[in-house]
Design an enzyme around this catalytic site. Structure first.
Site, PDB file in Angstrom:
ATOM      1  N   VAL A 197       0.872  -1.177   0.000  1.00  0.00           N
ATOM      2  CA  VAL A 197       0.000   0.000   0.000  1.00  0.00           C
ATOM      3  C   VAL A 197       0.915   1.235   0.000  1.00  0.00           C
ATOM      4  O   VAL A 197       0.664   2.223   0.677  1.00  0.00           O
ATOM      5  CB  VAL A 197      -0.958   0.035   1.210  1.00  0.00           C
ATOM      6  CG1 VAL A 197      -2.146   0.969   0.926  1.00  0.00           C
ATOM      7  CG2 VAL A 197      -1.480  -1.341   1.554  1.00  0.00           C
ATOM      8  N   ALA A 198       2.037   1.122  -0.752  1.00  0.00           N
ATOM      9  CA  ALA A 198       3.019   2.207  -0.848  1.00  0.00           C
ATOM     10  C   ALA A 198       3.395   2.713   0.549  1.00  0.00           C
ATOM     11  O   ALA A 198       3.664   1.909   1.433  1.00  0.00           O
ATOM     12  CB  ALA A 198       2.492   3.305  -1.765  1.00  0.00           C
ATOM     13  N   CYS A 199       3.372   4.026   0.744  1.00  0.00           N
ATOM     14  CA  CYS A 199       3.857   4.603   2.014  1.00  0.00           C
ATOM     15  C   CYS A 199       3.053   4.157   3.228  1.00  0.00           C
ATOM     16  O   CYS A 199       3.487   4.336   4.361  1.00  0.00           O
ATOM     17  CB  CYS A 199       3.845   6.127   1.938  1.00  0.00           C
ATOM     18  SG  CYS A 199       5.118   6.756   0.864  1.00  0.00           S
ATOM     19  N   SER A 200       1.860   3.638   3.016  1.00  0.00           N
ATOM     20  CA  SER A 200       1.052   3.200   4.158  1.00  0.00           C
ATOM     21  C   SER A 200       1.133   1.685   4.380  1.00  0.00           C
ATOM     22  O   SER A 200       0.361   1.137   5.172  1.00  0.00           O
ATOM     23  CB  SER A 200      -0.408   3.618   3.972  1.00  0.00           C
ATOM     24  OG  SER A 200      -0.520   5.015   4.083  1.00  0.00           O
ATOM     25  N   SER A 240       7.036   3.427   3.672  1.00  0.00           N
ATOM     26  CA  SER A 240       6.219   2.943   4.795  1.00  0.00           C
ATOM     27  C   SER A 240       6.997   2.809   6.095  1.00  0.00           C
ATOM     28  O   SER A 240       6.416   2.763   7.182  1.00  0.00           O
ATOM     29  CB  SER A 240       5.595   1.597   4.444  1.00  0.00           C
ATOM     30  OG  SER A 240       6.545   0.562   4.503  1.00  0.00           O
TER      31      SER A 240
END
Ligand code: COA
Length: 373
Positions: free
Chosen positions: A154-157, A334
């Site tokens: 979820v990419a950066c998350s 992340s």
């Protein structure tokens, strides 16, 4: 329903560091080279020269002073401008699995948990070095964990969404212990030849161990609540993928095959999304925002974090209330909020509340409300 807790965390930090000054020297050498190559077109007004980067701009715009990377030699070579990593055979541990094992071992040691007790390994990161088998399954095997493992992105998350996924499995009773690892090799998907973003990213790996509250052995953090939200946006995008060779024209050295962002738009659109997400989450949990002892925020931009901290707490946070690590690590996707949590959480006292919050491509926002136990 079982209550989940974070009982251990760990960070693997690559030993090589690139300072802003080193990065700018390399970028400006690349600009000189490109401008010499295109001298005629530039003189004829048919092409724009590549402008110089500056350390002063980088620090003022982002708060970043340096970044850790797996390979600085390739990144700083104006002829290469990306990391060069040794090719590994299928029988060797992969690059991501190797980083994850180091971070995970520290997290397991802090939790006092043997790898064999882990029921689920989640490798949650912005990029995975191959399509399959899952990196998480390789990590499971290298560490000797039980149960099952899977990758998620979820990419950066990725880290906060991974924590929610693991916490939900613990709540539901399908597992009792989980390992969530975030190996982020951002240097490999950053376009180091683009002045607007060449300073943004660094490499790192973080890991957390989650257990049922009643199984926690030492000081730990109860997970009071988790919340994830997404809203589609093209403002942070990377078009590289497995369909690349099927599409005429996409095999070239195309700019959109690396990280691309509209930083100004991200700034404007994500800030209100994040502050209202955190405030809504706290309100639903009946927690007064000014009672928070700590905000462990995503680490992309210092001004952004200052804004979110002020909006959430209703005043300018003290530096210790909202620790930043981006000056040393840059944006590590992340892993950023987890580095901040891992390095700045020991001093909290029983009953103290804090929030881990990540945000980025998707758009995606994830918040994890923790209580020191
Ligand atoms: N060196 C010197 N000057 C630079 C530069 C560099 N490396 N990069 C850009 N500039 C110049 C630009 O050309 C522009 O000049 P102009 O005003 O003459 O056109 C000026 O500096 C401002 O550029 P801009 O891109 O608007 O800077 P900014 O203040 O928005 O900062 C970011 C850029 C990327 C740091 C900022 O937008 C940001 O952090 N956005 C959010 C990023 C984020 O969270 N992303 C999530 C990724 S996971």
């Amino acid at each position: 329903m079982f209550k989940p807790a974070i009982t251990g965390s760990g960070v693997f930090t690559p030993s090589q560091i690139i300072t802003n000054d080193e990065l700018v020297v390399a970028f400006n050498a690349y600009a000189d080279k490109q401008n010499a190559l295109n001298a005629d077109a530039i003189a004829a007004g048919a092409a724009a020269p590549v402008p110089y980067s500056s350390s002063e701009f980088i620090f003022n715009a982002s708060g970043i002073e340096q970044r850790h990377v797996l390979d600085k030699t390739g990144v700083l070579d104006p002829e290469i401008m990306h990391p060069v990593l040794r090719a590994r055979s299928d029988d060797e541990p992969g690059q991501m699995a190797e980083m994850a094992v180091t971070a995970a071992s520290d997290a397991l040691a802090q939790a006092g948990v043997a790898a064999s007790e882990i029921d689920a390994v989640l490798c949650a990161a912005s990029n995975h070095e191959r399509a399959y088998p899952a990196i998480a399954i390789e990590i499971q095997q290298l560490l000797g964990c039980g149960g099952f493992a899977f990758d998620m992105n979820v990419a950066c998350s990725s880290a906060t969404f991974g924590i929610q996924a693991a916490a939900d499995m613990i709540r539901a009773g399908s597992i009792s212990k989980a390992l969530v690892v975030n190996p982020e090799i951002c240097s490999a998907h950053l376009e180091w030849r683009d002045r607007d973003c060449h300073f943004i990213f660094g490499d790192v790996c973080t890991a957390v161990v989650l257990e049922r509250v009643e199984d926690a052995k030492g000081a730990h953090f109860d997970i009071r609540s988790t919340r994830c939200a997404t809203q589609f946006s093209n403002n942070i995008r990377n078009n590289n993928g497995f369909l690349r060779r099927t599409r005429p024209g996409q095999m070239e050295d195309r700019r959109d095959m690396q990280f691309v962002q509209n930083g100004r738009k991200v700034f404007k659109e994500v800030l209100p999304m994040v502050s209202s997400h955190i405030l809504g989450h706290l309100a639903d949990e009946q927690i007064a925002a000014d009672s928070l002892k700590r905000l462990w925020l995503h680490q992309a931009n210092k001004t952004m974090n200052d804004f979110i901290g002020k909006k959430v707490l209703g005043r300018v946070p003290e530096p210790a209330e909202q620790p930043n690590i981006l000056q040393d690590y840059a944006n590590t996707s992340s892993a950023g909020s987890i580095i901040a949590f891992s390095k700045y959480s020991d001093d909290l006292e029983q009953g103290d509340l804090g929030v881990i919050c990540s945000f980025g491509a998707g758009y995606s926002v994830g918040s994890v409300i923790l209580e020191r136990a």
